[in-house]
Design a protein around this motif. Structure first.
Motif, PDB file in Angstrom:
ATOM      1  N   THR A   1       1.561  22.929  12.969  1.00 47.52           N
ATOM      2  CA  THR A   1       1.692  22.219  14.248  1.00 47.52           C
ATOM      3  C   THR A   1       2.867  22.767  15.053  1.00 47.52           C
ATOM      4  O   THR A   1       3.922  22.127  15.148  1.00 47.52           O
ATOM      5  CB  THR A   1       1.878  20.710  14.006  1.00 47.52           C
TER       6      THR A   1
ATOM      7  N   ARG B   1       0.275  15.032  13.205  1.00 48.44           N
ATOM      8  CA  ARG B   1      -0.158  15.327  11.841  1.00 48.44           C
ATOM      9  C   ARG B   1      -0.889  14.130  11.232  1.00 48.44           C
ATOM     10  O   ARG B   1      -1.844  14.299  10.471  1.00 48.44           O
ATOM     11  CB  ARG B   1       1.038  15.752  10.997  1.00 48.44           C
TER      12      ARG B   1
ATOM     13  N   THR C   1       5.189  15.866  16.492  1.00 52.34           N
ATOM     14  CA  THR C   1       4.359  16.546  15.485  1.00 52.34           C
ATOM     15  C   THR C   1       4.045  15.633  14.302  1.00 52.34           C
ATOM     16  O   THR C   1       2.963  15.733  13.718  1.00 52.34           O
ATOM     17  CB  THR C   1       5.019  17.844  14.992  1.00 52.34           C
TER      18      THR C   1
END
Length: 242
Positions: free
Chosen positions: A154, A134, A130
């Protein structure tokens, strides 16, 4: 904050919007808000039909929405129209997007994403993937750091990682410690007892808004990406001017 909070959301689909609405209700129990779905493009007349507008749905629709943003204003922080209409902005992508290789898609390849996706890392920890996703989202938004009024969402591997433990509390797979790393948690929706079974449909998710809001605190205490979204959203709200 006493006035109604206006929140714009860019998401993969309408069930993600419904989930976010439920979650925000739990995070802002004493605050009125309006959550507006900016992507996928939806009109009231076509929500039931699943129309996604000119940019399409899914993660590709999110990507194409950001291309229009960059073409229009250069970066998210420059979008005075968006932030004039909304106090907060949320952008959602499921972490399974990190496994996509759009350059190998024979139907609709996206050469511009070569070397950007896939970006998946071994799980656990979920944050290994993640965090990379991101950074991709930031790049799509034309930013190196998020504006104060913006929040990323997320879930690992998808929003159903948050939904299943709440709506299917007897699911043994969802109770396991590595649940956030389990591929395709949405498949568990069809494994529930027939009387409790539901599908990934907007009406089914909307009908469970109260249930999801009531169970959010438990998910935050257990799942790392839920806690991250909860903490970052609440911090963004706290930073808003009175």
């Amino acid at each position: 904050m006493s006035k109604t909070l206006r929140i714009g959301v860019v998401a993969e689909g309408v069930t993600d919007y419904e989930l976010l609405h439920s979650i925000i209700t739990a995070m802002l129990p004493n605050q009125s808000f309006v959550l507006t779905l900016l992507q996928p493009e939806q009109s009231i007349a076509f929500i039931g039909a699943g129309a996604a507008g000119s940019t399409g749905g899914g993660w590709r629709g999110v990507y194409h929405w950001t291309l229009l943003l960059l073409d229009r204003v250069g970066r998210l922080g420059n979008d005075t129209a968006l932030f004039g209409a909304h106090e907060l902005f949320i952008m959602h992508l499921d972490a399974d997007v990190a496994a996509e290789d759009p350059t190998n898609d024979r139907n609709s390849p996206i050469p511009a994403l070569a070397g950007i996706l896939p970006c998946e890392e071994p799980c656990p920890p979920p944050s290994a993937t993640t965090n990379r996703l991101r950074n991709v989202m930031l790049d799509w938004l034309g930013e190196t750091a998020l504006p104060q009024q913006a929040v990323l969402c997320t879930p690992s591997k998808s929003t159903e990682a948050w939904v299943v433990p709440i709506c299917c509390p007897d699911d043994k797979e969802a109770a396991k410690s590595n649940w956030e790393c389990r591929p395709k948690p949405e498949n568990r929706l069809g494994q529930t007892p027939k009387k409790k079974r539901f599908s990934k449909r907007q009406d089914d998710y909307r009908g469970r808004r109260v249930m999801i809001a009531a169970g959010w605190a438990v998910i935050v205490a257990r799942l790392s990406e839920a806690k991250r979204f909860n903490d970052e959203f609440c911090a963004a709200v706290a930073a808003l001017p009175e």
